[in-house]
Design a protein around this motif. Structure first.
Motif, short mmCIF file in Angstrom:
data_model
loop_
_atom_site.label_atom_id
_atom_site.label_comp_id
_atom_site.label_asym_id
_atom_site.label_seq_id
_atom_site.Cartn_x
_atom_site.Cartn_y
_atom_site.Cartn_z
N ILE A 252 0.84 -1.19 0.00
CA ILE A 252 0.00 0.00 0.00
C ILE A 252 0.88 1.25 0.00
CG2 ILE A 252 -1.91 1.19 1.12
CD1 ILE A 252 -2.52 -1.68 0.15
N TYR A 253 0.55 2.20 -0.88
CA TYR A 253 1.27 3.46 -0.97
C TYR A 253 0.26 4.61 -1.00
CZ TYR A 253 5.03 0.34 -2.22
OH TYR A 253 5.94 -0.69 -2.21
N THR A 254 0.71 5.78 -0.56
CA THR A 254 -0.17 6.95 -0.48
C THR A 254 0.25 8.00 -1.50
OG1 THR A 254 -0.57 6.58 1.88
CG2 THR A 254 -1.04 8.77 1.02
N LEU A 255 -0.72 8.49 -2.27
CA LEU A 255 -0.49 9.57 -3.23
C LEU A 255 -1.12 10.84 -2.67
CD1 LEU A 255 -1.34 7.79 -6.61
CD2 LEU A 255 0.88 8.02 -5.49
N ASN A 256 -0.37 11.93 -2.69
CA ASN A 256 -0.87 13.22 -2.22
C ASN A 256 -1.42 14.00 -3.40
OD1 ASN A 256 0.10 13.14 0.68
ND2 ASN A 256 2.01 12.75 -0.41
N VAL A 257 -2.68 14.37 -3.32
CA VAL A 257 -3.38 14.98 -4.44
C VAL A 257 -3.94 16.34 -4.02
CG1 VAL A 257 -5.30 14.71 -6.07
CG2 VAL A 257 -4.02 12.70 -5.30
N SER A 258 -3.82 17.32 -4.91
CA SER A 258 -4.46 18.63 -4.68
C SER A 258 -5.47 18.87 -5.78
CB SER A 258 -3.41 19.75 -4.66
OG SER A 258 -2.82 19.90 -5.93
N TYR A 259 -6.56 19.60 -5.44
CA TYR A 259 -7.60 19.87 -6.42
C TYR A 259 -8.05 21.32 -6.30
CZ TYR A 259 -10.54 18.86 -2.34
OH TYR A 259 -11.09 18.84 -1.08
N ASP A 260 -8.68 21.80 -7.37
CA ASP A 260 -9.13 23.18 -7.44
C ASP A 260 -10.22 23.45 -6.39
OD1 ASP A 260 -11.26 25.22 -8.79
OD2 ASP A 260 -9.21 25.74 -9.33
N SER A 261 -10.13 24.58 -5.72
CA SER A 261 -11.07 24.87 -4.64
C SER A 261 -12.46 25.21 -5.13
CB SER A 261 -10.53 26.04 -3.80
OG SER A 261 -10.37 27.20 -4.62
N ILE A 262 -12.60 25.57 -6.41
CA ILE A 262 -13.91 25.96 -6.93
C ILE A 262 -14.58 24.81 -7.67
CG2 ILE A 262 -15.12 27.53 -8.48
CD1 ILE A 262 -12.92 29.57 -7.96
N ASN A 263 -13.88 24.27 -8.67
CA ASN A 263 -14.48 23.21 -9.49
C ASN A 263 -14.11 21.81 -9.03
OD1 ASN A 263 -15.62 25.15 -11.25
ND2 ASN A 263 -13.62 25.39 -12.27
N HIS A 264 -13.22 21.71 -8.04
CA HIS A 264 -12.79 20.43 -7.49
C HIS A 264 -12.11 19.56 -8.55
CE1 HIS A 264 -16.27 20.92 -4.37
NE2 HIS A 264 -15.30 21.81 -4.23
N ILE A 265 -11.42 20.18 -9.48
CA ILE A 265 -10.69 19.46 -10.52
C ILE A 265 -9.29 19.12 -10.00
CG2 ILE A 265 -9.71 19.61 -12.84
CD1 ILE A 265 -12.02 21.44 -13.59
N VAL A 266 -8.87 17.89 -10.18
CA VAL A 266 -7.55 17.46 -9.73
C VAL A 266 -6.48 18.22 -10.49
CG1 VAL A 266 -5.95 15.53 -9.59
CG2 VAL A 266 -8.37 15.17 -9.07
N ARG A 267 -5.58 18.85 -9.77
CA ARG A 267 -4.53 19.65 -10.40
C ARG A 267 -3.17 18.96 -10.37
NH1 ARG A 267 -4.59 25.68 -8.25
NH2 ARG A 267 -3.11 25.79 -9.98
N HIS A 268 -2.83 18.36 -9.23
CA HIS A 268 -1.50 17.77 -9.08
C HIS A 268 -1.60 16.47 -8.28
CE1 HIS A 268 0.00 21.54 -10.64
NE2 HIS A 268 -0.52 22.20 -9.61
N SER A 269 -0.58 15.65 -8.44
CA SER A 269 -0.52 14.39 -7.69
C SER A 269 0.93 13.96 -7.55
CB SER A 269 -1.31 13.29 -8.42
OG SER A 269 -1.06 12.02 -7.84
N SER A 270 1.26 13.44 -6.38
CA SER A 270 2.56 12.78 -6.24
C SER A 270 2.48 11.44 -6.94
CB SER A 270 2.93 12.61 -4.77
OG SER A 270 1.97 11.78 -4.12
N GLY A 271 3.58 10.71 -7.00
CA GLY A 271 3.58 9.45 -7.76
C GLY A 271 4.41 8.37 -7.10
N VAL A 272 4.26 7.18 -7.63
CA VAL A 272 5.05 6.02 -7.22
C VAL A 272 5.67 5.42 -8.46
CG1 VAL A 272 4.95 3.69 -6.28
CG2 VAL A 272 3.63 5.50 -5.20
#
Length: 431
Positions: A157-177
């Motif tokens: 199991i691994y964890t990806l850190n994800v950020s999304y837009d505060s208005i439209n909730h669209i995924v903007r960035h993600s860490s990776g494995v």
């Protein structure tokens, strides 16, 4: 030398004990086939928890032969085979026999260590004579019921850190494995990837391990994961597993190198879950890697071989799918493959840095102060006050550097979404 002689003696003893049992099973299969009076009766199947025996008469005019053994209990051996009817035309029906054994009885060869799945034996007769099926014009599709969970490791199991837009909730960035998988001669590498706590789709990039993973690679070569239902391949009643990625040995051409698989959350999709003030998520993904191969028993060499057989794309955790250009005795092996998993979190620091206006304001202010101090120190030097202010200038510059470093570390530890878990990796990503 003595060790080799001892092993050869043991193999001969195993063969002497096992071959008579296999001959008895052949006789039983022939007797069962004789009990089938007509084609209308359909297949006759005898099952136990260790073996399945199916016999069937088939019309000589069919284009494709098909035999299936559906186990009454999921723990019993089962499977099916499809292969083209390229036999000489005849008016008499064909007799098909399919025997599936839960354990490999062909143990009198060192190659037996590579086989740890059920064994299927297929034979075709016409008018009491066995037919040559050593060179099929189209490969046979062979499906053997298996339980890969018995030999696979637990999910990592691994964890990806994800950020999304505060208005439209669209995924903007993600860490990776990044998973580094070495090539294993004659075997197909399989990677199982799936999201555990989210419906967000993943993005996968496949390449050679010496290649640099960059943002351009991700944008140009990434593909969505798992496979969409509408894009899944089907054959008869078999369907492609949407979570398994197959890496055959020749997928990279002539390059003698390892694979890399880079996994992140796909950008641009909308997050429909519960929203919090940070506008960040922690997505857990499971990863398993293992090797699979299809083998056949060579009577001439008395060993398990792989030529003429390859792993099919409909292999799942419950079914081994093989494509083979001949019909004899089939099986396969699955083994956990060595790999290196590199969680890449540093990229998140730089990707999410500009999402926080407080961070941007503080850093810009610190750099402005630093530049002003440099200009002031320079002017002091130009006014011939070097002797008097040399020590003072050095102290000011030192203080400025320490101030910038202290504020920067504070930002990393307190404002970064992954604080407490920031780590460095050997890979540098640049856009």
């Amino acid at each position: 030398m003595d060790k080799q002689v001892k092993e050869d003696t043991e193999y001969k003893q195993i063969a002497a004990k096992t071959k008579p049992v296999l001959d008895v099973l052949e006789t039983i299969s022939d007797c069962l086939l004789e009990s089938v009076q007509s084609i209308i009766e359909g297949p006759v199947n005898v099952q136990s928890d260790q073996m399945s025996l199916t016999v069937q008469q088939i019309e000589p005019t069919v284009d494709t032969f098909h035999v299936t053994a559906d186990p009454d209990d999921h723990g019993n051996p089962g499977g099916s085979v499809f292969f083209p009817n390229d036999m000489e035309r005849t008016d008499k029906p064909f007799d098909l026999q399919m025997m599936i054994m839960k354990k490999n009885p062909f143990q009198w060869s060192p190659t037996a260590d590579e086989v740890n799945l059920p064994v299927m034996k297929i034979s075709v007769q016409n008018d009491g004579k066995s037919l040559d099926t050593s060179d099929l014009p189209v490969p046979a599709d062979i499906f053997i019921s298996v339980n890969l969970y018995n030999v696979m490791e637990e999910n990592k199991i691994y964890t990806l850190n994800v950020s999304y837009d505060s208005i439209n909730h669209i995924v903007r960035h993600s860490s990776g494995v990044r998973v580094i998988i070495p090539q294993v001669k004659g075997k197909t590498q399989v990677v199982k990837m799936f999201s555990i706590n989210s419906s967000l789709k993943l993005e996968v990039v496949l390449g050679a391990s010496e290649s640099e993973v960059s943002f351009r690679n991700l944008e140009l070569h990434g593909f969505a994961w798992p496979v969409e239902d509408g894009a899944r391949l089907t054959y008869k009643n078999h369907k492609q597993d949407p979570h398994l990625l197959f890496l055959p040995e020749d997928i990279l051409g002539t390059n003698q190198t390892d694979f890399y698989v880079f996994i992140s959350v796909q950008k641009g999709q909308i997050f429909h879950g519960k929203v919090d003030e940070s506008h960040r998520l922690k997505i857990q993904i499971g990863i398993q890697t293992f090797t699979v191969e299809c083998s056949y028993w060579s009577e001439a060499h008395e060993e398990w071989r792989q030529d003429g057989c390859m792993v099919g794309r409909f292999t799942t955790v419950t079914t081994l799918h093989c494509w083979c250009s001949h019909l004899t005795v089939f099986s396969g092996g699955i083994f956990v493959s060595p790999n290196t998993v590199d969680p890449i979190d540093d990229i998140t620091l730089f990707l999410t840095f500009f999402d926080n206006p407080v961070v941007v304001t503080l850093v810009v202010a610190v750099w402005i102060l630093f530049i002003m101090l440099l200009i002031w120190a320079r002017r002091v030097d130009q006014n011939d006050l070097r002797k008097f202010f040399s020590k003072l200038s050095l102290g000011v510059l030192t203080f400025a550097c320490l101030l910038v470093s202290t504020i920067w570390l504070f930002l990393l530890r307190n404002l970064h979404p992954c604080r407490g878990h920031v780590q460095s990796t050997s890979s540098v990503f640049s856009e």
